[in-house]
Design an enzyme around this catalytic site. Structure first.
Site, PDB file in Angstrom:
ATOM      1  N   ALA A  13     -31.888  22.906 -19.742  1.00  0.00           N
ATOM      2  CA  ALA A  13     -33.368  22.954 -19.913  1.00  0.00           C
ATOM      3  C   ALA A  13     -33.595  23.542 -21.428  1.00  0.00           C
ATOM      4  O   ALA A  13     -32.677  23.725 -22.192  1.00  0.00           O
ATOM      5  CB  ALA A  13     -34.042  23.574 -18.603  1.00  0.00           C
ATOM      6  N   CYS A  14     -34.935  23.629 -21.719  1.00  0.00           N
ATOM      7  CA  CYS A  14     -35.418  24.237 -23.052  1.00  0.00           C
ATOM      8  C   CYS A  14     -34.533  25.434 -23.378  1.00  0.00           C
ATOM      9  O   CYS A  14     -34.287  26.274 -22.194  1.00  0.00           O
ATOM     10  CB  CYS A  14     -36.836  24.754 -22.833  1.00  0.00           C
ATOM     11  SG  CYS A  14     -37.316  25.151 -24.508  1.00  0.00           S
ATOM     12  N   PRO A  15     -33.796  25.635 -24.200  1.00  0.00           N
ATOM     13  CA  PRO A  15     -33.951  24.971 -25.508  1.00  0.00           C
ATOM     14  C   PRO A  15     -32.971  23.778 -25.826  1.00  0.00           C
ATOM     15  O   PRO A  15     -33.115  23.138 -26.808  1.00  0.00           O
ATOM     16  CB  PRO A  15     -33.628  26.056 -26.452  1.00  0.00           C
ATOM     17  CG  PRO A  15     -32.722  27.204 -26.134  1.00  0.00           C
ATOM     18  CD  PRO A  15     -33.030  27.073 -24.704  1.00  0.00           C
ATOM     19  N   GLY A  16     -32.304  23.618 -25.004  1.00  0.00           N
ATOM     20  CA  GLY A  16     -31.424  22.225 -24.982  1.00  0.00           C
ATOM     21  C   GLY A  16     -30.277  22.113 -25.485  1.00  0.00           C
ATOM     22  O   GLY A  16     -29.629  23.009 -25.985  1.00  0.00           O
TER      23      GLY A  16
ATOM     24  N   SER B 294     -34.639  29.372 -20.660  1.00  0.00           N
ATOM     25  CA  SER B 294     -35.075  30.081 -21.879  1.00  0.00           C
ATOM     26  C   SER B 294     -34.924  31.850 -21.244  1.00  0.00           C
ATOM     27  O   SER B 294     -35.197  32.083 -19.964  1.00  0.00           O
ATOM     28  CB  SER B 294     -36.267  29.867 -22.109  1.00  0.00           C
ATOM     29  OG  SER B 294     -36.739  28.734 -22.545  1.00  0.00           O
TER      30      SER B 294
END
Lengths: 78, 394
Positions: A13-16, B294
């Site tokens: 997921a984010c940041p990828g 994150s």
């Protein structure tokens, strides 16, 4: 000795996935091959932009069953 | 017999886990080396708007519920096979369940020149005293370039440098130096923000604030004498004041078996259960684990809730949910994603700024009394579930 570095960024997921590519690039030297596997659809244009900016060589960019595979030959390290 | 849970680290994740477990009657020991807990985003306001650090710090002993056995000590090593934790004082703890919440460590030595840059200018990651040092330099910068860069794309709080750019540009404007000082945001990503979806929303705001954005710039070396930063991608930047986010690594402690750590020292966990690979009695939550999401206070808080539920016997699963706030002049947005759904478009609004200010105001209470806030946060996270909001966003 040139090495092949495989980066599995599937399901990231984010940041990828580009994060993992940049990290592998720090460790790499000219002649090495970095192979990145990703599922994030944004990775395709991203890796193309990254290769263009850094001047490395994109050997292969394919997509199969939702998995994007990018093979990069490291040529632009100083 | 009461189950004995040892929690390592009194950051967001550790405090939430310890306080929830003690209210369920567990025998909880919390180990923390520092006297104070720091609200880490506060470092941005210290470094770029000159706030007083005391605003963002509380004594750890005021943040734990009665009944939590708080030990001021440093973790030296953990043996997962023997189920023991060795502390610097010489004490050894044993446990039925272990929760590792030790955060990241910073590496200032892998990038040449970085330690010297950090010692000179400070940064907004490593502690309030370093953020104060940066404020001294930012507030006395009459003209020139303020460079905000990163040594690696994997760092805590992906929007931290963007917030730094917004806050510093407002400060410079207030001081009447906006035309004389250029704020340059130079980051490793392809777009102005790691996620392209949010880059489209954040970039115009950065432009509006007069911030110069450079993409695909990962700091490779720093020449402090000549005030130049070189990137791995082959470019260079001159600076008058610079803050470079350090390489983030896992906690610097010895763990047996060593195989539970990845190459950067992050602890390998099942991304849903947060169980440490191969051990169903050990969890790693927050920044110190290797989950592909994150590293933020929100993920640490949500991870702590999942682990507590699992210890209680529920089949709770961590969703990888992020909710990273980006504040800009009176407004805010959130970077929202999960394992199930990539980042959705979320626009800046005053209402979201109000929500973010409420979250900050609730921070200390949410650590000490997490059970009181569970239903509030649950409603918020359900209402803003990226799979429900989808491509149209919020």
């Amino acid at each position: 000795m040139s090495e092949k570095i495989v980066v599995d960024a599937r399901g990231t997921a984010c940041p990828g996935p580009i994060t993992k590519l940049v990290r592998a690039y720090r460790q790499a030297k000219n002649g090495d091959i970095i192979e990145v596997l990703a599922t994030d659809p944004g990775f395709k244009p991203d890796v193309q932009a990254w290769v263009k900016r850094t001047g490395n060589e994109l050997v292969e960019l394919t997509e199969e069953n939702g998995v994007i595979k990018a093979v990069i030959k490291v040529t632009a390290k100083k | 017999m009461t189950e004995k849970v040892v929690v390592l680290g009194a950051g967001t994740g550790g405090l939430v886990a310890a306080n929830l477990l003690v209210s369920h009657g567990y025998d909880v020991t919390l180990v923390e080396k520092k006297d104070y807990h720091l609200f880490q985003p506060g470092m941005l306001w210290i470094a770029f708007q000159g706030h007083d650090p005391s605003k963002y710090m509380r004594r750890v002993d005021t943040l734990v519920k009665p009944g939590v056995n708080l030990l001021k000590d440093t973790v030296e090593s953990i043996d997962l096979n023997e189920r023991t934790v060795k502390l610097e004082s010489g004490k050894t703890l044993d446990y039925d369940k272990l929760i590792i919440a030790l955060g990241v460590s910073y590496d200032y030595d892998s990038v040449p020149g970085h330690r010297q840059l950090w010692e000179t200018y400070g940064d907004y990651f490593s502690g309030p005293e370093h953020a104060q040092r940066l404020w001294k330099h930012v507030s006395s910068l009459r003209e020139g370039k303020l460079v905000l860069a990163a040594a690696d794309p994997l760092y805590k709080c992906p929007p931290a440098p963007h917030k730094a750019a917004f806050l510093s540009s407002y400060t410079l404007k207030k001081m009447g130096r906006k035309d004389k000082v250029e704020v340059i945001l130079a980051l490793p990503f392809i777009h102005a923000y790691p996620s392209e979806t949010m880059a489209k929303i954040v970039e115009p705001k950065l432009e509006e604030a007069g911030v110069t954005v450079m993409t695909m710039f990962t700091v490779e070396s720093i020449d402090v004498e000549n005030k130049k930063i070189y990137s791995m991608e082959g470019e260079e930047l001159e600076y008058d004041v610079a803050a470079v986010i350090p390489i983030n690594k896992g906690p610097q402690i010895e763990i047996t078996p060593d195989s539970v750590k990845d190459e950067d020292g992050f602890i390998k966990v099942n991304k849903y259960t947060l169980e440490v690979e191969g051990f169903d009695d050990v969890y790693a939550i927050g920044d110190c684990n290797n989950t592909p999401t994150s590293k933020t206070g929100v993920t640490a808080h949500l991870g702590a809730e999942v682990v507590v539920d699992r210890i209680l016997g529920y089949d709770a699963k961590f969703t990888g949910r992020t909710n990273c706030p980006i504040v800009a002049n009176g407004t805010a947005t959130f970077v929202i994603s999960s394992y199930e759904h990539p980042v959705i478009p979320v626009k800046f609004s005053k209402f979201k700024r109000m929500l973010e200010d409420l979250f900050i105001a609730a921070y200390w209470s949410s650590l000490r009394d997490p059970e009181k806030w569970r239903s509030v946060f649950k409603a918020y996270f359900e209402a803003t579930d990226p799979t429900k909001l989808g491509e149209s966003g919020w």
